[in-house]
Design an enzyme around this catalytic site. Structure first.
Site, PDB file in Angstrom:
ATOM      1  N   LYS A   1       0.847  -1.212   0.000  1.00 51.18           N
ATOM      2  CA  LYS A   1       0.000   0.000   0.000  1.00 51.18           C
ATOM      3  C   LYS A   1       0.873   1.249   0.000  1.00 51.18           C
ATOM      4  CE  LYS A   1      -1.429   1.743   4.053  1.00 51.18           C
ATOM      5  NZ  LYS A   1      -1.218   3.161   4.384  1.00 51.18           N
ATOM      6  N   ASN A   2       1.866   1.284   0.892  1.00 50.06           N
ATOM      7  CA  ASN A   2       2.640   2.518   1.057  1.00 50.06           C
ATOM      8  C   ASN A   2       3.614   2.777  -0.094  1.00 50.06           C
ATOM      9  OD1 ASN A   2       1.263   3.097   3.334  1.00 50.06           O
ATOM     10  ND2 ASN A   2       2.889   2.549   4.781  1.00 50.06           N
TER      11      ASN A   2
ATOM     12  N   ARG B   1      -4.576  10.958   4.634  1.00 45.87           N
ATOM     13  CA  ARG B   1      -3.475  11.856   4.923  1.00 45.87           C
ATOM     14  C   ARG B   1      -2.362  11.757   3.876  1.00 45.87           C
ATOM     15  NH1 ARG B   1       0.853  12.771   6.532  1.00 45.87           N
ATOM     16  NH2 ARG B   1       1.268  14.741   7.578  1.00 45.87           N
TER      17      ARG B   1
ATOM     18  N   CYS C   1      -3.896  13.124  12.914  1.00 46.66           N
ATOM     19  CA  CYS C   1      -4.706  11.919  12.927  1.00 46.66           C
ATOM     20  C   CYS C   1      -4.452  11.203  14.245  1.00 46.66           C
ATOM     21  CB  CYS C   1      -4.407  11.025  11.729  1.00 46.66           C
ATOM     22  SG  CYS C   1      -2.884  10.134  11.836  1.00 46.66           S
TER      23      CYS C   1
ATOM     24  N   ARG D   1       1.302  14.748  12.956  1.00 51.25           N
ATOM     25  CA  ARG D   1       1.556  14.618  11.519  1.00 51.25           C
ATOM     26  C   ARG D   1       1.770  15.955  10.781  1.00 51.25           C
ATOM     27  NH1 ARG D   1      -0.424   9.301   9.732  1.00 51.25           N
ATOM     28  NH2 ARG D   1       1.361   9.486   8.393  1.00 51.25           N
ATOM     29  N   PRO D   2       2.804  16.716  11.157  1.00 50.65           N
ATOM     30  CA  PRO D   2       3.066  17.981  10.480  1.00 50.65           C
ATOM     31  C   PRO D   2       3.592  17.775   9.047  1.00 50.65           C
ATOM     32  CG  PRO D   2       4.839  17.463  12.007  1.00 50.65           C
ATOM     33  CD  PRO D   2       3.810  16.380  12.164  1.00 50.65           C
ATOM     34  N   VAL D   3       3.573  18.845   8.228  1.00 50.46           N
ATOM     35  CA  VAL D   3       4.112  18.746   6.861  1.00 50.46           C
ATOM     36  C   VAL D   3       5.197  19.798   6.615  1.00 50.46           C
ATOM     37  CG1 VAL D   3       2.084  17.656   5.827  1.00 50.46           C
ATOM     38  CG2 VAL D   3       2.208  20.146   5.916  1.00 50.46           C
ATOM     39  N   ASP D   4       5.778  20.316   7.719  1.00 50.40           N
ATOM     40  CA  ASP D   4       6.779  21.371   7.580  1.00 50.40           C
ATOM     41  C   ASP D   4       7.961  20.946   6.698  1.00 50.40           C
ATOM     42  OD1 ASP D   4       7.097  19.596   9.867  1.00 50.40           O
ATOM     43  OD2 ASP D   4       8.924  20.704  10.319  1.00 50.40           O
ATOM     44  N   LEU D   5       8.337  19.678   6.764  1.00 51.69           N
ATOM     45  CA  LEU D   5       9.499  19.235   5.981  1.00 51.69           C
ATOM     46  C   LEU D   5       9.171  19.179   4.481  1.00 51.69           C
ATOM     47  CD1 LEU D   5      10.721  16.401   8.403  1.00 51.69           C
ATOM     48  CD2 LEU D   5      11.765  18.655   8.084  1.00 51.69           C
TER      49      LEU D   5
ATOM     50  N   ASP E   1       5.020   0.922  12.022  1.00 51.44           N
ATOM     51  CA  ASP E   1       3.792   0.295  11.529  1.00 51.44           C
ATOM     52  C   ASP E   1       3.619  -1.143  12.009  1.00 51.44           C
ATOM     53  OD1 ASP E   1       3.195   2.622  10.232  1.00 51.44           O
ATOM     54  OD2 ASP E   1       3.860   1.959   8.261  1.00 51.44           O
TER      55      ASP E   1
ATOM     56  N   ILE F   1       8.935   7.337  16.730  1.00 50.72           N
ATOM     57  CA  ILE F   1       8.500   8.046  15.513  1.00 50.72           C
ATOM     58  C   ILE F   1       7.117   8.672  15.739  1.00 50.72           C
ATOM     59  CG2 ILE F   1       7.932   7.772  13.060  1.00 50.72           C
ATOM     60  CD1 ILE F   1      10.082   5.587  12.997  1.00 50.72           C
TER      61      ILE F   1
ATOM     62  N   ARG G   1      -8.447   0.080   4.959  1.00 53.24           N
ATOM     63  CA  ARG G   1      -7.564   1.064   4.329  1.00 53.24           C
ATOM     64  C   ARG G   1      -6.275   0.408   3.836  1.00 53.24           C
ATOM     65  NH1 ARG G   1      -5.796   5.430   7.983  1.00 53.24           N
ATOM     66  NH2 ARG G   1      -4.494   5.625   6.148  1.00 53.24           N
TER      67      ARG G   1
HETATM   68  N1  EPU Z   1       7.398  14.664  10.337  1.00 56.23           N
HETATM   69  C1  EPU Z   1       7.643  15.992  10.627  1.00 56.23           C
HETATM   70  N2  EPU Z   1       7.451  16.911   9.632  1.00 56.23           N
HETATM   71  C2  EPU Z   1       7.030  16.558   8.372  1.00 56.23           C
HETATM   72  C3  EPU Z   1       6.787  15.194   8.098  1.00 56.23           C
HETATM   73  C4  EPU Z   1       6.990  14.267   9.109  1.00 56.23           C
HETATM   74  O1  EPU Z   1       8.019  16.348  11.727  1.00 56.23           O
HETATM   75  O2  EPU Z   1       6.887  17.433   7.521  1.00 56.23           O
HETATM   76  C5  EPU Z   1       7.608  13.659  11.403  1.00 56.23           C
HETATM   77  C6  EPU Z   1       6.359  12.850  11.726  1.00 56.23           C
HETATM   78  O3  EPU Z   1       5.519  13.517  12.636  1.00 56.23           O
HETATM   79  C7  EPU Z   1       6.961  11.575  12.290  1.00 56.23           C
HETATM   80  C8  EPU Z   1       8.232  11.404  11.475  1.00 56.23           C
HETATM   81  O4  EPU Z   1       8.518  12.688  10.920  1.00 56.23           O
HETATM   82  O5  EPU Z   1       7.306  11.759  13.631  1.00 56.23           O
HETATM   83  C9  EPU Z   1       8.145  10.393  10.362  1.00 56.23           C
HETATM   84  O6  EPU Z   1       6.953  10.583   9.617  1.00 56.23           O
HETATM   85  P1  EPU Z   1       6.926  10.364   8.046  1.00 56.23           P
HETATM   86  O7  EPU Z   1       6.852  11.659   7.350  1.00 56.23           O
HETATM   87  O8  EPU Z   1       8.037   9.435   7.649  1.00 56.23           O
HETATM   88  O9  EPU Z   1       5.525   9.620   7.868  1.00 56.23           O
HETATM   89  P2  EPU Z   1       4.714   9.596   6.513  1.00 56.23           P
HETATM   90  O10 EPU Z   1       5.647   9.648   5.373  1.00 56.23           O
HETATM   91  O11 EPU Z   1       3.609  10.590   6.572  1.00 56.23           O
HETATM   92  C10 EPU Z   1       4.743   7.003   6.137  1.00 56.23           C
HETATM   93  C11 EPU Z   1       3.741   5.898   6.097  1.00 56.23           C
HETATM   94  C12 EPU Z   1       3.207   5.627   7.499  1.00 56.23           C
HETATM   95  C13 EPU Z   1       4.390   5.269   8.404  1.00 56.23           C
HETATM   96  C14 EPU Z   1       5.423   6.405   8.373  1.00 56.23           C
HETATM   97  C15 EPU Z   1       6.677   6.089   9.170  1.00 56.23           C
HETATM   98  C16 EPU Z   1       2.759   6.071   3.895  1.00 56.23           C
HETATM   99  C17 EPU Z   1       1.575   6.351   3.063  1.00 56.23           C
HETATM  100  N3  EPU Z   1       2.643   6.254   5.206  1.00 56.23           N
HETATM  101  O12 EPU Z   1       4.030   8.156   6.597  1.00 56.23           O
HETATM  102  O13 EPU Z   1       2.355   4.494   7.382  1.00 56.23           O
HETATM  103  O14 EPU Z   1       3.942   5.060   9.717  1.00 56.23           O
HETATM  104  O15 EPU Z   1       5.823   6.664   7.012  1.00 56.23           O
HETATM  105  O16 EPU Z   1       7.299   4.962   8.688  1.00 56.23           O
HETATM  106  O17 EPU Z   1       3.785   5.641   3.381  1.00 56.23           O
HETATM  107  C18 EPU Z   1       0.561   3.074   7.935  1.00 56.23           C
HETATM  108  O18 EPU Z   1       0.756   2.464   6.866  1.00 56.23           O
HETATM  109  O19 EPU Z   1      -0.200   2.620   8.857  1.00 56.23           O
HETATM  110  C19 EPU Z   1       1.230   4.357   8.147  1.00 56.23           C
HETATM  111  C20 EPU Z   1       0.816   5.249   9.059  1.00 56.23           C
END
Ligand code: EPU
Length: 431
Positions: A22-23, A92, A116, A121-125, A310, A332, A402
């Site tokens: 899925k991911n 998301r 969530c 789940r910020p998107v600053d990066l 996960d 994480i 999902r």
């Molecule tokens: N983070 C920030 N700023 C950002 C983005 C992330 O601080 O702009 C932080 C997050 O809050 C977290 C860490 O960085 O503490 C890692 O988050 P990441 O961005 O890697 O998560 P993601 O890319 O949004 C994917 C998977 C998640 C999985 C995480 C971690 C997908 C669609 N989702 O999310 O999968 O938990 O990586 O490995 O690939 C799931 O499948 O159940 C799921 C939640």
């Protein structure tokens, strides 16, 4: 809305095939926006998240055809640069449209995803990444308005955040950089297999990406990308979930279409806890059986190749019935422990404090009505229910739909006693 009724205590046995990831599928589907030629992607799991992504793509103007696991997408001219909140709020991960929309249209409007249940789940990066490539970002009305009228320009970007690298942030930067002028160097990149799968897909489309799977990814921008065919990697989290089922309650379970390399951390943990895990068929199949003397364990989630966040909920379900004291720390997503209160309703002995669960193994769990709160939490509840005495009802099954393809059919095929039924009480439960 459905619920799952699980009659516990039946030992699982036999074999099943693991679905495509899925991911990995989600950003790959989004990346189809980077070309106006058709792409054909195989082994896309039929789960609601991939269906949401395909719906969004077709609402943006793509032509999408899907038949038995293969998706053909054609994004000819006339793709919209703006997605609505209604379209993206359900998932998301729709944030991974940001990179390809911006690269293709030089502008995009994307609703900011909210938090969530697993955390803030910020998107600053993600934002920092596209700003570094020269895009202007404004937030208005809950939307991200991003534009780069003169195109994006390659540079060096460090993607490390407070909780380590970001998976979808790395994906977005890679997808934005493939059509940028010059070279982009992504430092502190996520190394997850799903990032590597996306890079392989983009390279098949004509991108020039080196180093995916390492800490530094280099993207040499190209003029345009073309269509291609790609097969998505196996879902390591679905595989890991069934491996835990094999260790918890089975006479031996064989999982086919897996990738041994992606399952190292999970394998090591199950072996350390005394269970049998044997790969064969060049690492594409794995046999798992409960050990005679299971032991408690200690998990600290970490970015790949560390133990995946996960998979921590599923391991917590296993530890709940493993003698001794186990400790699960999620660095994480430190708030990702909603499953623990439901597991406690089934008799588990768990204490959660500051991002850590301390689990004292009990002799057995007992059935109870429980509520799924997120995808992996639901998987943990299903595992616990399979091992519990009595009949468990798991409400809010849409969470598990999902990300787990045909979960009930797969469980039935290995001897579980499960039934999906409409949840007539769901309305009042949700209210
Ligand atoms: N983070 C920030 N700023 C950002 C983005 C992330 O601080 O702009 C932080 C997050 O809050 C977290 C860490 O960085 O503490 C890692 O988050 P990441 O961005 O890697 O998560 P993601 O890319 O949004 C994917 C998977 C998640 C999985 C995480 C971690 C997908 C669609 N989702 O999310 O999968 O938990 O990586 O490995 O690939 C799931 O499948 O159940 C799921 C939640």
């Amino acid at each position: 809305m459905d619920k799952l009724i699980v009659e516990g205590g039946y030992k699982l046995k036999g074999s099943l095939n693991i679905s495509g990831s899925k991911n990995a599928s989600l950003p790959i589907l989004a990346a189809s926006l980077l070309t106006d030629e058709p792409v054909r992607i195989s082994r896309v799991p039929d789960v609601s998240d991939t269906n949401y992504m395909l719906q969004i793509l077709s609402q943006l103007g793509a032509s999408v055809e899907r038949s038995s696991g293969t998706v053909r997408i054609e994004n000819a001219d006339g793709i919209s640069s703006s997605a609505s909140y209604e379209q993206v709020r359900k998932m998301r991960a729709s944030i991974c449209l940001l990179g390809p929309m911006l690269a293709r249209m030089k502008r995009c409007t994307l609703p900011l995803p909210g938090g969530c249940v697993i955390g803030d789940r910020p998107v600053d990066l993600h934002v920092r990444a596209v700003q570094a490539l020269g895009a202007r970002v404004r937030v208005k009305g809950g939307n991200l308005h991003i534009e780069a009228p003169n195109g994006l320009v390659g540079t060096t970007v460090d993607m490390r955040g407070d909780n380590g690298p970001t998976v979808l942030g790395t994906d977005n930067l890679m997808m934005a950089a493939v059509l940028a002028r010059g070279t982009t160097v992504i430092e502190s990149a996520a190394r997850e297999p799903e990032v590597v799968d996306l890079a392989n897909f983009l390279n098949k489309m004509g991108a020039r990406i080196e180093g995916a799977g390492s800490r530094t990814i280099t993207v040499h921008g190209v003029e345009s990308l073309h269509g291609c065919e790609h097969t998505v990697i196996p879902d390591r989290i679905e595989a890991g979930t069934f491996m835990v089922a094999g260790a918890m309650i089975s006479e031996g379970l064989t999982l086919n279409r897996v990738c041994r390399e992606h399952l190292k951390a999970i394998t090591e943990m199950l072996l350390e806890c005394g269970h049998k895990v044997e790969f064969f068929n060049d690492g594409e199949s794995v046999f798992v059986q409960p050990g005679a003397n299971p032991r408690s364990g200690k998990i600290n989630t970490a970015p790949y190749p560390g133990f995946p966040t996960d998979m921590q909920a599923q391991m917590t379900a296993l530890f709940a019935i493993t003698p001794g004291i186990s400790v699960v720390r999620d660095s994480i997503f430190p708030q990702r422990f909603m499953h623990c209160s439901e597991l406690k309703r089934m008799g588990a002995n768990i204490r959660v404090d500051s991002g850590t669960a301390v689990i004292t193994g009990v002799d057995g769990l007992s059935a109870a009505p429980v509520m799924a709160s997120d995808l992996r939490a639901s998987a943990a509840l299903v595992l616990a229910a399979l091992a519990a005495e009595g009949t468990t009802e798991i409400h809010r099954l849409y969470h598990i739909d999902r990300g787990y393809e045909m979960l009930d059919e797969k469980l039935l095929s290995i001897g579980a006693h499960v039934k999906r039924v409409p949840d007539v009480e769901a309305g009042s439960v949700e209210a």
